[in-house]
Write an enzyme that holds these catalytic residues in place. Structure first.
Site, PDB file in Angstrom:
ATOM      1  N   GLU A 113       0.866  -1.183   0.000  1.00 26.99           N
ATOM      2  CA  GLU A 113       0.000   0.000   0.000  1.00 26.99           C
ATOM      3  C   GLU A 113       0.899   1.227   0.000  1.00 26.99           C
ATOM      4  O   GLU A 113       2.113   1.114   0.220  1.00 26.99           O
ATOM      5  CB  GLU A 113      -0.959  -0.016   1.197  1.00 26.99           C
ATOM      6  CG  GLU A 113      -2.085  -1.036   1.011  1.00 26.99           C
ATOM      7  CD  GLU A 113      -3.138  -1.010   2.107  1.00 26.99           C
ATOM      8  OE1 GLU A 113      -2.963  -0.299   3.109  1.00 26.99           O
ATOM      9  OE2 GLU A 113      -4.143  -1.720   1.951  1.00 26.99           O
ATOM     10  N   HIS A 228      -9.400   9.650   2.511  1.00 28.10           N
ATOM     11  CA  HIS A 228      -8.926   8.575   1.632  1.00 28.10           C
ATOM     12  C   HIS A 228      -9.078   9.061   0.198  1.00 28.10           C
ATOM     13  O   HIS A 228     -10.126   9.580  -0.173  1.00 28.10           O
ATOM     14  CB  HIS A 228      -9.731   7.293   1.857  1.00 28.10           C
ATOM     15  CG  HIS A 228      -9.040   6.070   1.320  1.00 28.10           C
ATOM     16  ND1 HIS A 228      -8.856   5.853  -0.022  1.00 28.10           N
ATOM     17  CD2 HIS A 228      -8.468   5.016   1.949  1.00 28.10           C
ATOM     18  CE1 HIS A 228      -8.212   4.701  -0.192  1.00 28.10           C
ATOM     19  NE2 HIS A 228      -7.961   4.173   0.983  1.00 28.10           N
ATOM     20  N   ARG A 274      -1.307   9.257   1.635  1.00 25.08           N
ATOM     21  CA  ARG A 274      -2.717   9.522   1.311  1.00 25.08           C
ATOM     22  C   ARG A 274      -3.096  10.980   1.176  1.00 25.08           C
ATOM     23  O   ARG A 274      -3.842  11.355   0.283  1.00 25.08           O
ATOM     24  CB  ARG A 274      -3.578   8.986   2.457  1.00 25.08           C
ATOM     25  CG  ARG A 274      -3.971   7.622   2.226  1.00 25.08           C
ATOM     26  CD  ARG A 274      -4.799   7.105   3.318  1.00 25.08           C
ATOM     27  NE  ARG A 274      -4.746   5.673   3.091  1.00 25.08           N
ATOM     28  CZ  ARG A 274      -5.267   4.778   3.862  1.00 25.08           C
ATOM     29  NH1 ARG A 274      -5.911   5.153   4.943  1.00 25.08           N
ATOM     30  NH2 ARG A 274      -5.175   3.521   3.581  1.00 25.08           N
ATOM     31  N   HIS A 334     -12.000   9.512   6.098  1.00 25.00           N
ATOM     32  CA  HIS A 334     -11.770   8.080   6.309  1.00 25.00           C
ATOM     33  C   HIS A 334     -11.380   7.759   7.746  1.00 25.00           C
ATOM     34  O   HIS A 334     -11.766   6.734   8.283  1.00 25.00           O
ATOM     35  CB  HIS A 334     -10.666   7.653   5.345  1.00 25.00           C
ATOM     36  CG  HIS A 334     -10.357   6.199   5.361  1.00 25.00           C
ATOM     37  ND1 HIS A 334     -11.293   5.237   5.069  1.00 25.00           N
ATOM     38  CD2 HIS A 334      -9.192   5.517   5.632  1.00 25.00           C
ATOM     39  CE1 HIS A 334     -10.735   4.026   5.145  1.00 25.00           C
ATOM     40  NE2 HIS A 334      -9.475   4.178   5.494  1.00 25.00           N
ATOM     41  N   ARG A 369      -1.959   8.952   9.121  1.00 24.83           N
ATOM     42  CA  ARG A 369      -1.725   7.534   9.406  1.00 24.83           C
ATOM     43  C   ARG A 369      -1.216   6.786   8.178  1.00 24.83           C
ATOM     44  O   ARG A 369      -1.742   6.945   7.076  1.00 24.83           O
ATOM     45  CB  ARG A 369      -3.040   6.890   9.869  1.00 24.83           C
ATOM     46  CG  ARG A 369      -2.975   5.391  10.025  1.00 24.83           C
ATOM     47  CD  ARG A 369      -4.270   4.855  10.566  1.00 24.83           C
ATOM     48  NE  ARG A 369      -5.374   5.045   9.663  1.00 24.83           N
ATOM     49  CZ  ARG A 369      -5.781   4.140   8.768  1.00 24.83           C
ATOM     50  NH1 ARG A 369      -5.151   2.988   8.652  1.00 24.83           N
ATOM     51  NH2 ARG A 369      -6.809   4.381   8.002  1.00 24.83           N
TER      52      ARG A 369
END
Ligand code: FAD
Ligand code: SIN
Length: 521
Positions: A113, A228, A274, A334, A369
């Site tokens: 990811e 997100h 992100r 998100h 995060r």
């Protein structure tokens, strides 16, 4: 039903369940949860759980990636705890029967990811949370000391003599109950539904953050909201998450002309952190005055429908083929990096009250995060809180760093009229407009002042008992977020301001917290 358990656990996501299992050998545990037992973000988690289990990986590499994504604000001690303890807790899930995807040699198969330097995200197809939840619920069901009460909506924490001694809740018939316990764990998740555009399930409305603040607990970092980047954007349809694992497997972002545009914004392109990918999508969409798309059409070697069955189904429902069609995407709220401040054992500033999972703020995520660190956080810190909750209650330990500063700006005096026409839909629309991905000074001032007025009048919120309590949660969290975002005069991680677009370590390299100022009157 257990009405006088030894331990009270609020919520039934990953943090709550893992904590309850840690507590079960030491006393009777009562879990109260808002909806069906499986409701919450955990069950909806897609991409996976990050852990340094691979031969090419190490906790120190995971530590470095987490710090880089956190944009200068992660608490190193908390991150070290997460990445070093994490692998054993993921192994425990596997030992309990979690059916993760496997390599041909039988070892669990990691995916990649964004912002992870190696493949370290372990998953069950694209429905990792559902599988983890299944395994944890099976363990809980086999533990006679644990009772789970569903459709129990907690509205207040009970504080006596400065100590949390339980919680008040409403059952499905609207009846009010009180459950007292020696120690109470908040594991009520995040606050996505404070905003109109979110990936989160409807039960996630910031209740735990609001209740803890009202009970006198310190909350911090609430300006840091994660958007997100890739959420299905089809008008009239729910904002279904399109996992970052799609980009990890090679999916590209295209503009309306079919051009892959991410390298113009970020060297790491689709795999940048992100917050950066989300802002690039918005900029490209504004530049072209058209939607942005996620495309997997070039991944001819990948069994897209087999690897991502849940996402394929969601696309099919809106007439799109994930393997072939450009899928319209845009960012949505998100995750909340901030929350109730805890030490590494889940203690809050209120003795007897513990917090773990998304509701908590250990400093582990900093300002942004790293993908798939949240499930891991719930496991590790849920288990750690459960392990100490039998001890004599005391307030949390100080953080290892001195980077947590309590804000001394005055708070609005309680009272005043409830703003005309203010209901949940208005809170959500205003929060999305004024506290969204790109924050303007006008929007922030408006959010702070409007939600501040609503918060001051929170005890005049419309509706009886529970309905009023739910409104209080929304306005409390929206106001705390607005207050925190207005005060932080820089951009960092999930918090981006047009008037202060740079990160400013000299003045803002610290966390800011709020504690309810109680007046003698
Ligand atoms: P949750 O799992 O959200 O559980 C909160 C619980 O509290 C629920 O049971 C809820 O009903 C209950 N509750 C709430 N309010 C009350 C109340 N007033 N009274 C009683 N009960 C209450 N993270 C990853 O690491 N990897 C992923 O792949 C991933 N994918 C995600 C995909 C989606 C669509 C979403 C929304 C999130 C994803 N995340 C992922 C984030 C992660 O799932 C969450 O941060 C994490 O599951 C939170 O766990 P939790 O135990 O803190 O809370
Ligand atoms: C995703 O699958 O993209 C969500 C992962 C996360 O939120 O950590």
């Amino acid at each position: 039903m257990t009405t006088t358990p030894d331990f009270l656990v609020l919520g039934s996501g990953i943090a709550a369940l893992r904590a309850a299992l840690a507590l079960a050998s030491r006393g009777r545990v009562c879990i109260l949860t808002k909806g069906d037992p499986g409701q919450g973000s955990t069950v909806w988690a897609q991409g996976g759980i990050a852990a340094a289990l691979g031969d090419d990986d190490s906790p120190s590499l995971h530590y470095e990636d987490t710090l880089a994504a956190g944009d200068g604000l992660c608490e190193p001690g908390a991150v070290r705890m997460l990445v070093e303890a994490g692998p054993a807790y993921v192994e425990e899930l596997l030992a309990w029967g979690a059916a993760f995807d496997r390599l041909p040699d039988g070892r669990p198969s990691p995916t990649r990811e964004a912002a992870h330097s190696v493949r370290r995200v372990f998953h069950a197809e694209d429905a990792t949370g559902r599988e983890i939840s299944r395994v944890l619920h099976a363990q809980v069901a086999a533990a006679p000391a644990i009772t789970l009460v569903d459709h129990a909506i907690v509205s207040d924490l009970i504080v006596e003599g400065g100590r949390c001694v339980g919680a008040a809740w409403h059952d499905a018939d609207g009846m009010r109950h009180e459950t007292r316990a020696a120690a109470t764990l908040l594991a009520t998740g995040g606050a996505g539904h404070v905003f109109s555009q979110t990936t989160n399930p409807a039960v996630i409305t910031g209740d735990g953050m609001a209740m803890a603040f009202e009970a006198g607990a310190e909350v911090a970092d609430l300006e840091f909201v994660q958007f997100h980047p890739t959420v299905l954007d089809v008008p009239g349809r729910a904002r279904f998450l399109l996992s970052e694992a799609l980009r990890g497997e090679g999916a590209r972002l295209l503009n309306v002309h079919g051009e892959a545009f991410m390298t113009r914004y970020e060297a790491a392109a689709e795999l940048a952190p992100r917050d950066r990918v989300a802002r690039a999508i918005v900029r490209e969409s504004q530049r072209t005055a058209a939607p942005v798309y996620l495309s997997l059409a070039h991944l001819t070697g990948l069994d897209v429908h087999g690897r991502f069955p849940q996402i394929s189904d969601a696309c099919r429902e809106v007439g799109l083929d994930l393997a072939r069609d450009p899928i319209p995407v845009s960012p949505a709220v998100h995750y909340v990096m901030g929350g109730v401040v805890t030490d590494l054992d889940g203690r809050t500033s209120v003795p007897g009250l513990y917090a773990a999972g998304e509701v908590a703020c250990t400093g582990v995520h900093g300002a942004n995060r790293l993908a798939s660190n949240s499930l891991l956080e719930g496991l590790v810190f849920g288990a750690r809180a459960g392990a100490v909750m039998g001890e004599r209650p005391r307030a949390r330990d100080a953080w290892n760093s001195d980077r947590l500063v309590v804000c001394d700006q005055p708070m609005p005096a309680a009272g005043g009229a409830w703003p005309e026409g203010l209901d949940a839909a208005v809170v959500r629309a205003r929060a999305w407009r004024d506290l969204g991905l790109v924050r303007t000074p006008e929007g922030l001032r408006e959010a702070e002042s409007y939600f501040g007025r609503a918060w001051a009048a929170r005890f005049a919120a419309p509706g009886e008992g529970l309905a009023a309590a739910q409104m209080r949660s929304l306005v409390t969290v929206a106001w705390l977020m607005g207050r925190a975002a207005l005060r932080r005069e820089e951009s960092r991680g999930g918090h981006y301001r047009t008037d202060f677009p740079e990160r400013r370590d000299d003045t803002w390299g610290h966390h800011c917290s709020d504690v309810l100022q109680r007046r003698a009157d």
